[in-house]
Design a protein around this motif. Sequence first.
Motif, PDB file in Angstrom:
ATOM      1  N   LEU A 163       0.852  -1.190   0.000  1.00 24.90           N
ATOM      2  CA  LEU A 163       0.000   0.000   0.000  1.00 24.90           C
ATOM      3  C   LEU A 163       0.886   1.237   0.000  1.00 24.90           C
ATOM      4  O   LEU A 163       1.815   1.354   0.812  1.00 24.90           O
ATOM      5  CB  LEU A 163      -0.897  -0.002   1.238  1.00 24.90           C
ATOM      6  CG  LEU A 163      -1.675  -1.297   1.501  1.00 24.90           C
ATOM      7  CD1 LEU A 163      -2.370  -1.234   2.859  1.00 24.90           C
ATOM      8  CD2 LEU A 163      -2.683  -1.556   0.388  1.00 24.90           C
ATOM      9  N   CYS A 164       0.602   2.170  -0.918  1.00 24.45           N
ATOM     10  CA  CYS A 164       1.368   3.415  -1.011  1.00 24.45           C
ATOM     11  C   CYS A 164       0.417   4.614  -0.980  1.00 24.45           C
ATOM     12  O   CYS A 164       0.263   5.330  -1.987  1.00 24.45           O
ATOM     13  CB  CYS A 164       2.203   3.439  -2.289  1.00 24.45           C
ATOM     14  SG  CYS A 164       3.350   2.059  -2.479  1.00 24.45           S
ATOM     15  N   PRO A 165      -0.250   4.839   0.168  1.00 20.88           N
ATOM     16  CA  PRO A 165      -1.203   5.949   0.246  1.00 20.88           C
ATOM     17  C   PRO A 165      -0.531   7.272   0.608  1.00 20.88           C
ATOM     18  O   PRO A 165       0.410   7.307   1.411  1.00 20.88           O
ATOM     19  CB  PRO A 165      -2.143   5.499   1.363  1.00 20.88           C
ATOM     20  CG  PRO A 165      -1.249   4.725   2.285  1.00 20.88           C
ATOM     21  CD  PRO A 165      -0.228   4.036   1.396  1.00 20.88           C
ATOM     22  N   LEU A 166      -0.995   8.347   0.010  1.00 22.70           N
ATOM     23  CA  LEU A 166      -0.561   9.697   0.360  1.00 22.70           C
ATOM     24  C   LEU A 166      -1.771  10.619   0.325  1.00 22.70           C
ATOM     25  O   LEU A 166      -2.585  10.547  -0.608  1.00 22.70           O
ATOM     26  CB  LEU A 166       0.492  10.223  -0.621  1.00 22.70           C
ATOM     27  CG  LEU A 166       1.909   9.648  -0.568  1.00 22.70           C
ATOM     28  CD1 LEU A 166       2.760  10.256  -1.676  1.00 22.70           C
ATOM     29  CD2 LEU A 166       2.552   9.887   0.789  1.00 22.70           C
ATOM     30  N   SER A 167      -1.872  11.473   1.308  1.00 16.25           N
ATOM     31  CA  SER A 167      -2.936  12.472   1.277  1.00 16.25           C
ATOM     32  C   SER A 167      -2.568  13.575   0.281  1.00 16.25           C
ATOM     33  O   SER A 167      -1.381  13.825   0.025  1.00 16.25           O
ATOM     34  CB  SER A 167      -3.150  13.065   2.669  1.00 16.25           C
ATOM     35  OG  SER A 167      -1.966  13.709   3.124  1.00 16.25           O
ATOM     36  N   ASP A 168      -3.574  14.212  -0.268  1.00 21.52           N
ATOM     37  CA  ASP A 168      -3.364  15.207  -1.329  1.00 21.52           C
ATOM     38  C   ASP A 168      -3.082  16.577  -0.721  1.00 21.52           C
ATOM     39  O   ASP A 168      -3.938  17.467  -0.697  1.00 21.52           O
ATOM     40  CB  ASP A 168      -4.588  15.251  -2.244  1.00 21.52           C
ATOM     41  CG  ASP A 168      -4.320  16.048  -3.519  1.00 21.52           C
ATOM     42  OD1 ASP A 168      -3.159  16.446  -3.742  1.00 21.52           O
ATOM     43  OD2 ASP A 168      -5.275  16.280  -4.279  1.00 21.52           O
ATOM     44  N   VAL A 169      -1.854  16.750  -0.203  1.00 20.95           N
ATOM     45  CA  VAL A 169      -1.410  18.018   0.358  1.00 20.95           C
ATOM     46  C   VAL A 169      -0.097  18.394  -0.320  1.00 20.95           C
ATOM     47  O   VAL A 169       0.582  17.550  -0.917  1.00 20.95           O
ATOM     48  CB  VAL A 169      -1.225  17.938   1.888  1.00 20.95           C
ATOM     49  CG1 VAL A 169      -2.555  17.636   2.578  1.00 20.95           C
ATOM     50  CG2 VAL A 169      -0.185  16.882   2.261  1.00 20.95           C
ATOM     51  N   ASP A 170       0.283  19.665  -0.215  1.00 18.62           N
ATOM     52  CA  ASP A 170       1.477  20.139  -0.915  1.00 18.62           C
ATOM     53  C   ASP A 170       2.740  19.364  -0.533  1.00 18.62           C
ATOM     54  O   ASP A 170       3.588  19.081  -1.396  1.00 18.62           O
ATOM     55  CB  ASP A 170       1.689  21.626  -0.630  1.00 18.62           C
ATOM     56  CG  ASP A 170       0.820  22.510  -1.517  1.00 18.62           C
ATOM     57  OD1 ASP A 170       0.129  21.967  -2.416  1.00 18.62           O
ATOM     58  OD2 ASP A 170       0.822  23.738  -1.316  1.00 18.62           O
ATOM     59  N   PHE A 171       2.889  19.032   0.737  1.00 19.66           N
ATOM     60  CA  PHE A 171       4.083  18.301   1.156  1.00 19.66           C
ATOM     61  C   PHE A 171       4.205  16.995   0.379  1.00 19.66           C
ATOM     62  O   PHE A 171       5.300  16.612  -0.060  1.00 19.66           O
ATOM     63  CB  PHE A 171       4.021  18.018   2.659  1.00 19.66           C
ATOM     64  CG  PHE A 171       5.242  17.325   3.185  1.00 19.66           C
ATOM     65  CD1 PHE A 171       6.389  18.039   3.483  1.00 19.66           C
ATOM     66  CD2 PHE A 171       5.259  15.948   3.385  1.00 19.66           C
ATOM     67  CE1 PHE A 171       7.539  17.408   3.966  1.00 19.66           C
ATOM     68  CE2 PHE A 171       6.393  15.309   3.861  1.00 19.66           C
ATOM     69  CZ  PHE A 171       7.530  16.039   4.159  1.00 19.66           C
TER      70      PHE A 171
END
Length: 377
Positions: free
Chosen positions: A279-287
């Motif tokens: 699993l490679c989840p990332l939230s959609d934020v600038d960082f």
Amino acid sequence: MVRCGPSEDAQAHVSDPSLILKIAFVSADFGQERRFDGSFVKTPGGSCHQRCVMPAQALTEFGGIETGVFNDAVAKPTGEIVPLDDQKLTVSGDWDVIVLQRWNRPGLAQAVTRARDAGQTVVFDIDDHYWAIHRSSDAHSGGWDSPEHAEALRAANLVTVSTPFLAEVVKGHGCTNVQVIRNMIDLRQWTRQPVRPKVETIGWVGVTNLRSGDLEVMGQSIRHFMRDHQEIRFIHGGHSPQNPPIHKILGIPKTRTDMRPMCPIQHYPKLWKGIDIALCPLSDVDFNRAKSALKPMQASAAGVPFIASPLPEYEAYGQGMRASTPDEWSGALDSMLEQWVRQQVADEAHDRVQAEDVSVRWGEWSEAYSQTALACG
């Protein structure tokens, strides 16, 4: 401290000996590893390994360039920046190029200007969106958003960054000397595992602190998947007792969670062993938009089919399955239960990652440094 001296074979392949440089990487990203006798030794952190140690070793092995990676440096009275060894003694030699990574000190802008006036080429390397670090994070206190740090970046000959998004961020601070050099991977450190007929595990590799709600983007999908498939276990690679436990974040049974502790970077590939779906989840934020595709590349090298959030560099890498919403994560997991799907994803990703190997990509680093040094006379 890591010193890399060129072999005779590497030197023989240098087309123009007049362009041979001595390059010192100086990084603040060092930790400590305990020895068997209880003492500690400084070791590069993940960022230093990726952006300093790996390029340094590749430049030496494939380009015949003498390099070194250090944890500290000092400015000589004549202006040159010279690295310090682990005993805080200056390292002898004329260093043509100084690469500063995660480096921010009082008076840095003036030191960079003096080093340039003394004939050195000064490069900053940035691999994270420091300016978007949440104020609750300890890392926010590093002064990255200070006017002096921006002044130091502008004073350098070159600023290298790991993604195009990050390049635009740095340019927004008045820097025109910015070049993108994406992360690479040393495939010799990785062993491809076979795709098993049946899914026995799913997993995530990373630390649970200092996140931006990344694991939470999957919602209840992991809990529901584990509920519906009682035979499947969850592997967390990178656990620390000081960090939030992943089973609480995901709402899954602790008894079905295998926690592998954080480890020195050279053992990192072992954290991926035995994971059937990564699993490679990332939230959609600038960082996160500034992040590279390193984690999907690592999954590819390990032979692990993966599901990833559709952020810029993950999309540019073009491998794995995509999921934005909890429903999409659930659907992707269900699809991955089919062995032929996992095999196809793993095969295509493993083929793709070959282009990111150090033996292919090292020339980008060499060209950036040599061309910048030549331009500086």
